[in-house]
Scaffold this motif. Structure first.
Motif, short mmCIF file in Angstrom:
data_model
loop_
_atom_site.label_atom_id
_atom_site.label_comp_id
_atom_site.label_asym_id
_atom_site.label_seq_id
_atom_site.Cartn_x
_atom_site.Cartn_y
_atom_site.Cartn_z
N LYS A 1 0.65 -0.87 0.06
CA LYS A 1 0.25 0.63 -0.01
C LYS A 1 1.08 1.36 0.43
CE LYS A 1 -3.67 2.37 2.24
NZ LYS A 1 -3.19 2.32 4.44
N ASN A 2 2.21 1.70 0.95
CA ASN A 2 2.96 2.77 0.97
C ASN A 2 4.07 2.65 -0.49
OD1 ASN A 2 2.66 3.11 3.55
ND2 ASN A 2 1.87 1.59 3.78
N THR A 3 4.40 2.01 -0.21
CA THR A 3 5.32 2.05 -1.72
C THR A 3 4.54 2.06 -3.24
OG1 THR A 3 5.82 -0.75 -2.21
CG2 THR A 3 6.69 1.26 -0.85
N GLY A 4 3.27 1.10 -2.99
CA GLY A 4 2.39 0.94 -4.26
C GLY A 4 4.24 -0.26 -5.48
N LEU A 5 4.64 -0.36 -4.85
CA LEU A 5 5.55 -1.44 -6.20
C LEU A 5 5.05 -2.59 -6.21
CD1 LEU A 5 9.36 -0.06 -4.97
CD2 LEU A 5 7.72 0.70 -7.03
N PRO A 6 5.18 -3.60 -6.96
CA PRO A 6 5.25 -5.33 -6.64
C PRO A 6 6.22 -5.58 -5.41
CG PRO A 6 6.48 -4.06 -9.25
CD PRO A 6 6.02 -3.58 -8.39
N VAL A 7 6.13 -6.63 -4.98
CA VAL A 7 6.54 -6.91 -3.94
C VAL A 7 6.52 -8.69 -3.74
CG1 VAL A 7 6.29 -8.14 -1.60
CG2 VAL A 7 5.22 -5.71 -2.75
N MET A 8 7.70 -8.74 -3.48
CA MET A 8 8.33 -10.83 -3.69
C MET A 8 8.53 -10.91 -2.58
SD MET A 8 12.54 -11.65 -4.65
CE MET A 8 12.02 -12.32 -6.46
N ILE A 9 8.15 -12.39 -1.87
CA ILE A 9 8.22 -12.63 -0.79
C ILE A 9 9.21 -14.01 -0.46
CG2 ILE A 9 6.52 -11.63 0.38
CD1 ILE A 9 5.82 -13.99 -0.10
N SER A 10 10.17 -13.77 0.75
CA SER A 10 10.56 -15.08 1.05
C SER A 10 10.85 -15.75 2.14
CB SER A 10 12.05 -13.91 0.07
OG SER A 10 12.80 -14.00 -0.22
N PRO A 11 10.32 -16.43 2.75
CA PRO A 11 9.27 -16.81 4.02
C PRO A 11 10.18 -17.97 4.12
CG PRO A 11 7.52 -16.18 2.79
CD PRO A 11 9.07 -16.20 1.47
N GLY A 12 10.34 -18.44 3.22
CA GLY A 12 10.75 -20.09 3.56
C GLY A 12 9.52 -20.77 2.61
N ALA B 1 1.37 -9.47 -2.72
CA ALA B 1 2.80 -10.76 -2.92
C ALA B 1 2.81 -10.98 -4.21
CB ALA B 1 3.21 -11.85 -1.75
N ASP B 2 3.70 -10.33 -5.00
CA ASP B 2 3.32 -10.90 -6.85
C ASP B 2 4.06 -12.12 -6.64
OD1 ASP B 2 2.01 -8.54 -8.23
OD2 ASP B 2 3.50 -7.51 -6.45
N TRP B 3 5.72 -12.20 -6.78
CA TRP B 3 6.73 -12.93 -6.69
C TRP B 3 6.87 -13.68 -4.97
CZ3 TRP B 3 9.52 -14.01 -10.53
CH2 TRP B 3 9.82 -13.40 -11.59
N GLY C 1 -0.74 -17.78 -10.26
CA GLY C 1 -0.55 -17.87 -10.40
C GLY C 1 0.47 -16.33 -9.75
N MET C 2 0.86 -16.75 -9.02
CA MET C 2 2.77 -15.96 -9.09
C MET C 2 3.31 -16.42 -9.98
SD MET C 2 2.55 -16.37 -4.45
CE MET C 2 2.86 -15.27 -3.74
N LEU C 3 4.35 -15.29 -9.76
CA LEU C 3 5.99 -15.72 -10.38
C LEU C 3 6.74 -16.18 -9.22
CD1 LEU C 3 5.41 -12.26 -11.72
CD2 LEU C 3 5.24 -13.47 -13.60
N ARG D 1 5.64 -3.16 -16.90
CA ARG D 1 4.81 -3.95 -17.63
C ARG D 1 4.88 -5.77 -18.34
NH1 ARG D 1 6.55 -0.26 -22.40
NH2 ARG D 1 6.48 1.57 -20.64
N TRP D 2 6.19 -5.47 -18.74
CA TRP D 2 6.53 -7.08 -18.36
C TRP D 2 6.25 -8.12 -16.88
CZ3 TRP D 2 8.23 -10.64 -14.93
CH2 TRP D 2 9.40 -11.38 -15.32
N LEU D 3 5.68 -6.98 -16.28
CA LEU D 3 5.41 -8.08 -14.87
C LEU D 3 3.90 -7.97 -15.56
CD1 LEU D 3 6.15 -8.48 -12.27
CD2 LEU D 3 5.15 -7.16 -11.22
N GLN D 4 2.96 -7.53 -15.99
CA GLN D 4 1.83 -7.13 -16.11
C GLN D 4 1.47 -8.89 -17.17
OE1 GLN D 4 0.52 -3.64 -16.38
NE2 GLN D 4 0.22 -3.54 -14.18
N GLU D 5 2.61 -8.62 -18.16
CA GLU D 5 2.24 -9.02 -19.69
C GLU D 5 2.88 -11.47 -18.67
OE1 GLU D 5 3.56 -11.98 -22.87
OE2 GLU D 5 5.00 -11.05 -21.96
N LYS D 6 3.39 -11.18 -17.86
CA LYS D 6 3.85 -12.04 -17.31
C LYS D 6 2.45 -12.81 -16.60
CE LYS D 6 7.56 -13.37 -18.44
NZ LYS D 6 7.93 -14.02 -20.17
N GLN D 7 2.19 -11.39 -15.88
CA GLN D 7 0.77 -12.14 -15.12
C GLN D 7 -0.25 -12.55 -15.51
OE1 GLN D 7 0.95 -8.70 -11.92
NE2 GLN D 7 1.75 -10.20 -10.79
#
Ligand code: SAM
Ligand code: MD0
Ligand code: SF4
Length: 369
Positions: free
Chosen positions: A139-150, A165-167, A203-205, A348-354
């Motif tokens: 919400k605060n960054t508006g950016l794509p997010v990757m999670i690496s929680p194990g 989380a996108d990734w 549908g996650m990357l 754009r790259w992300l949306q195309e992949k998603q």
């Protein structure tokens, strides 16, 4: 066939994007003479240019908790390492850090943690906190997010996706089950693998990763590349093992990155349209140019200098000095004839992949009916 001729034939196939045989992949991986290797790197760069022009993506890295319930033999943050000083950032701190990274110009926030029981084994409250972190960062960054929680249960992965989380990044390290057992002690190989298959199915990357220099053979590496093909991960990485004080493998490892660089180039050849990181977490800023010249197209492990954050395999290298920042990597990009993409280009790259993943999922549903 003499080496040069054989190399010609293989690189010719590579440029035509014809899949290589096991033997050809192995041939490229073992190359040691500088002239042949440079030819492979040149081909890798040509393929990168074909799909990404001169554009590179920049990822911010937030290792927000270094507590871990696991005991991976290669990792500084394994639970039984008393030498490492641990921290757990508050939700507020994590969001502030993510915003600072966004301001500095990264296109993605990689939220990484050890398998911290506070988040994973603390019943639903732990997961709720993790979800809140993802929600607020998004919400605060508006950016794509990757999670690496194990490894996390499928239902939680789905909620993490809904939270923004996108990734999902989760590295197998090796696809040799015997070696895996020695690296990721008491962790299920199949469960780890299945978590990525599941992430893709919703549908996650997905990012898959390979650790090199921990007892792996060339044959193992070829197998890993084939497994990566099967998985269809959108981002594939390799990192040289960096020996860590206080761990069982502290005496092993080499400072020679030859194999890592060869693998990056072979990954580019086999998966020309995928994202391939040049991680600052292996040799810091010093190692960036080589990795980009081998065909990588994402700079990862950008860390703000003044927030008390660490890297994973290089916990302090180049962080306080500000070399692992957008500003710090710019001269290297220029030197390589590369430029950062814009956020819009990454999105754009992300949306195309998603979009493609979604269509695939719908296709599967129709088939199943
Ligand atoms: N704890 C989570 C997990 O293990 O999936 C997420 C983060 S983990 C800290 C990220 C990755 O860093 C590991 O999967 C491994 O590939 C890499 N890594 C850890 N220690 C390393 C080392 N000593 N040398 C090179 N890479 C390392
Ligand atoms: C990196 N230090 O990108 C990070 C880390 C986890 N998703 C990534 C290994 O190199
Ligand atoms: Fe924990 Fe991840 Fe390190 Fe393994 S690699 S000990 S799971 S932080």
């Amino acid at each position: 066939m003499v080496v040069a001729q054989k190399l010609d034939t293989i690189l010719d196939k590579a440029l035509q994007e014809i899949w290589l045989s096991r033997e050809e992949i192995k041939f490229l991986l073992q190359l040691a003479d500088p002239v042949s290797r440079e030819r492979v790197f040149l081909t890798a760069r040509e393929l990168r240019q074909r799909y990404f022009a001169d554009k590179v993506f920049l990822y911010g890295f937030v290792y927000f908790s270094t507590y871990c319930r696991n005991d991976c033999t290669f990792c500084y943050y394994r639970k039984s390492n008393d030498l490492c000083q641990r921290y757990r950032k508050t939700t507020r701190e994590i969001v502030d850090i993510a915003c600072a990274l966004a301001e500095a110009g990264v296109y993605l926030i990689d939220l990484t943690m050890g398998e911290d029981p506070q988040y994973l084994a603390n019943g639903s409250e732990g997961y709720e906190n993790l979800l809140e972190v993802v929600r607020l960062v998004k919400k605060n960054t508006g950016l794509p997010v990757m999670i690496s929680p194990g490894v996390v249960p499928g239902a939680i992965l789905k909620e993490l996706q809904q939270a923004g989380a996108d990734w999902y990044a989760c590295y197998q390290e090796t696809h040799n089950r015997l070696l895996y057992k020695k690296l990721r002690l008491n962790q299920s190989y199949s469960e780890r693998w299945a978590s990525k298959i599941y992430a893709r199915s919703i549908g996650m990357l997905v990012e898959e990763g390979l650790l090199v220099g921990v007892g792996d053979s060339l044959e193992d590496i070829v197998n890993s590349l084939l497994e990566m093909k099967n998985l269809g991960a959108e981002q594939v990485r390799t990192m040289s093992f960096v020996p860590q004080q206080g761990t069982p493998l502290s005496g092993n490892g080499s400072s020679d990155d030859r194999l890592e660089l060869n693998i990056i180039a072979v990954m580019r050849i086999l998966f020309p349209d995928r994202l391939i990181p040049a991680s600052l977490d292996v040799r810091g800023i010093f190692g960036l140019q080589q990795r980009l010249n081998a065909g990588a197209n994402v700079v990862t492990s950008l860390i703000p200098p003044d927030r008390g954050l660490v890297g994973v395999s290089q916990s302090t290298l180049d962080i306080a000095e500000g070399h692992r920042t957008v500003k710090g990597v710019m001269p290297v990009l220029r030197e390589c004839g590369l430029a950062p993409a814009t956020l819009a280009e990454y999105q754009r790259w992300l949306q195309e992949k998603q979009g493609r993943i979604k269509n695939r999922a719908i296709g599967k549903e129709i088939l199943c009916k």
